[in-house]
Design an enzyme around this catalytic site. Structure first.
Site, PDB file in Angstrom:
ATOM      1  N   LYS A   1      42.247  39.585  52.446  1.00  0.00           N
ATOM      2  CA  LYS A   1      41.452  38.503  51.843  1.00  0.00           C
ATOM      3  C   LYS A   1      41.166  37.412  52.870  1.00  0.00           C
ATOM      4  O   LYS A   1      42.052  37.014  53.618  1.00  0.00           O
ATOM      5  CB  LYS A   1      42.229  37.928  50.659  1.00  0.00           C
ATOM      6  CG  LYS A   1      41.517  36.803  49.933  1.00  0.00           C
ATOM      7  CD  LYS A   1      42.169  36.518  48.588  1.00  0.00           C
ATOM      8  CE  LYS A   1      41.635  35.229  47.982  1.00  0.00           C
ATOM      9  NZ  LYS A   1      42.081  34.983  46.616  1.00  0.00           N
TER      10      LYS A   1
ATOM     11  N   ARG B   1      44.694  51.001  44.389  1.00  0.00           N
ATOM     12  CA  ARG B   1      45.822  51.914  44.611  1.00  0.00           C
ATOM     13  C   ARG B   1      45.406  52.939  45.654  1.00  0.00           C
ATOM     14  O   ARG B   1      44.344  53.541  45.564  1.00  0.00           O
ATOM     15  CB  ARG B   1      46.211  52.602  43.310  1.00  0.00           C
ATOM     16  CG  ARG B   1      46.646  51.587  42.271  1.00  0.00           C
ATOM     17  CD  ARG B   1      46.910  52.215  40.937  1.00  0.00           C
ATOM     18  NE  ARG B   1      48.160  52.951  40.922  1.00  0.00           N
ATOM     19  CZ  ARG B   1      48.375  54.027  40.189  1.00  0.00           C
ATOM     20  NH1 ARG B   1      47.420  54.518  39.441  1.00  0.00           N
ATOM     21  NH2 ARG B   1      49.542  54.630  40.233  1.00  0.00           N
TER      22      ARG B   1
ATOM     23  N   ARG C   1      42.988  30.252  42.228  1.00  0.00           N
ATOM     24  CA  ARG C   1      42.847  30.767  40.857  1.00  0.00           C
ATOM     25  C   ARG C   1      44.218  31.002  40.248  1.00  0.00           C
ATOM     26  O   ARG C   1      45.195  31.196  40.950  1.00  0.00           O
ATOM     27  CB  ARG C   1      42.068  32.090  40.871  1.00  0.00           C
ATOM     28  CG  ARG C   1      40.567  31.917  41.016  1.00  0.00           C
ATOM     29  CD  ARG C   1      39.823  33.171  40.589  1.00  0.00           C
ATOM     30  NE  ARG C   1      40.331  34.386  41.199  1.00  0.00           N
ATOM     31  CZ  ARG C   1      40.857  35.390  40.495  1.00  0.00           C
ATOM     32  NH1 ARG C   1      40.953  35.347  39.190  1.00  0.00           N
ATOM     33  NH2 ARG C   1      41.280  36.466  41.140  1.00  0.00           N
TER      34      ARG C   1
HETATM   35  C1  BTN Z   1      41.398  31.702  45.019  1.00  0.00           C
HETATM   36  O1  BTN Z   1      42.514  31.598  44.501  1.00  0.00           O
HETATM   37  O2  BTN Z   1      41.033  32.747  45.551  1.00  0.00           O
HETATM   38  C2  BTN Z   1      40.433  30.542  44.976  1.00  0.00           C
HETATM   39  C3  BTN Z   1      40.621  29.610  46.138  1.00  0.00           C
HETATM   40  C4  BTN Z   1      39.666  28.431  46.129  1.00  0.00           C
HETATM   41  C5  BTN Z   1      39.992  27.428  47.214  1.00  0.00           C
HETATM   42  C6  BTN Z   1      38.956  26.347  47.316  1.00  0.00           C
HETATM   43  S1  BTN Z   1      39.135  25.387  48.777  1.00  0.00           S
HETATM   44  C7  BTN Z   1      37.968  24.233  48.199  1.00  0.00           C
HETATM   45  C8  BTN Z   1      38.249  24.048  46.724  1.00  0.00           C
HETATM   46  N1  BTN Z   1      39.282  23.054  46.519  1.00  0.00           N
HETATM   47  C9  BTN Z   1      40.381  23.571  45.977  1.00  0.00           C
HETATM   48  O3  BTN Z   1      41.425  22.932  45.705  1.00  0.00           O
HETATM   49  N2  BTN Z   1      40.235  24.879  45.783  1.00  0.00           N
HETATM   50  C10 BTN Z   1      38.909  25.328  46.189  1.00  0.00           C
END
Ligand code: BTN
Length: 254
Positions: A120, A253, A55
């Site tokens: 995470k 926090r 993201r």
């Molecule tokens: C995030 O930033 O939390 C989202 C991560 C999403 C990763 C997945 S892996 C499968 C799909 N292909 C990608 O390039 N991204 C998503």
């Protein structure tokens, strides 16, 4: 193609799934691939991504052979009325599937990050084609990954293996996710707001906690107060004003 992996069983496990399933040894990004050449219902899973997308323009570390990189393309007939909730509800589906696989104690940090004890282990990236109702749902899950000093992940992280002390069969997990997600996407348009809010609350990590919100234009601290009707995060700032965010990085926090 690379050597055989547990993912090679996915086609067999999904033999009753009515759409195409593509398992790749490596690809830049399963989301990118499906955005360019996928059709409705199609699934793409890779053993490794060389340019995994996260993201907010981030990179998603995608080493070979240990994690799940799964994308599913879906075309809604008409744009669902609570479309802005979709990425949140995908996170809920993932959380519920994991619970049924024996994972416990995980939560969702708005909007769609999967967390266990402040670390995470999964994320979701939704991308649309030029037609807004055609979406690629991308799921990245740290499954069997173990700490490796060479992997540069810029935040505390864990994996399903670290949480449960078990090794997971990625094909079984992927098959379960695809089945559950497609079932959910079929009926997503019929879900009402009360149901969405109720389901969300069960998994919400931010609750009434003190949070720091980094939006594109400003940073603010306050108390998380749940979500509004569009799935935006509500935060009561220090002046007593309720602010709504549709996109931001949020940290708890202590
Ligand atoms: C995030 O930033 O939390 C989202 C991560 C999403 C990763 C997945 S892996 C499968 C799909 N292909 C990608 O390039 N991204 C998503």
């Amino acid at each position: 193609m690379g050597s055989a992996t547990d993912l090679d069983q996915l086609g067999l496990l999904l033999k009753d799934y009515p759409y195409a399933v593509q398992v790749l040894a490596h690809i830049d990004s399963t989301n990118r691939w499906l955005l360019e050449q996928g059709s409705h219902g199609m699934v793409c899973v890779a053993d490794q991504q060389t340019a995994g997308r996260g993201r907010r323009g981030r990179v998603w570390q995608s080493p070979q052979g240990v994690n799940l990189y799964l994308s599913l393309r879906w075309h809604f007939q008409i744009q669902p009325k609570h479309y802005s909730w979709l990425s949140l509800m995908v996170a809920v589906v993932v959380a519920e599937v994991l619970q049924r696989q024996g994972v416990q104690g995980h939560q969702i940090k708005w909007p769609n990050d999967l967390y266990y004890q402040g670390k995470k282990f999964g994320g979701i990236l939704l991308q649309t084609t030029q037609r807004l109702e055609q979406v690629v749902v991308g799921i990245g899950l740290n499954v069997n990954m173990e700490a490796n000093p060479e992997e540069s992940i810029d935040q505390p992280w864990c994996s399903l293996k670290a949480i449960t002390h078990q090794t997971f069969d990625r094909a079984k997990l992927a098959a379960e996710l695809v089945r559950e997600l497609s079932r959910y996407l079929e009926r997503f348009g019929d879900l009402d707001l009360d149901t969405l809010l109720y389901v969300w609350q069960r998994w919400d990590m931010l609750g009434q906690r003190s949070v720091l919100v980094q939006a594109s234009t400003h940073t603010l601290s306050g108390i998380a107060c749940g979500l509004d009707s569009q799935g935006r995060l509500l935060v009561l700032d220090n002046n007593g004003t309720l602010q709504a965010f549709s996109s931001a990085d949020v940290s708890v926090r202590l």
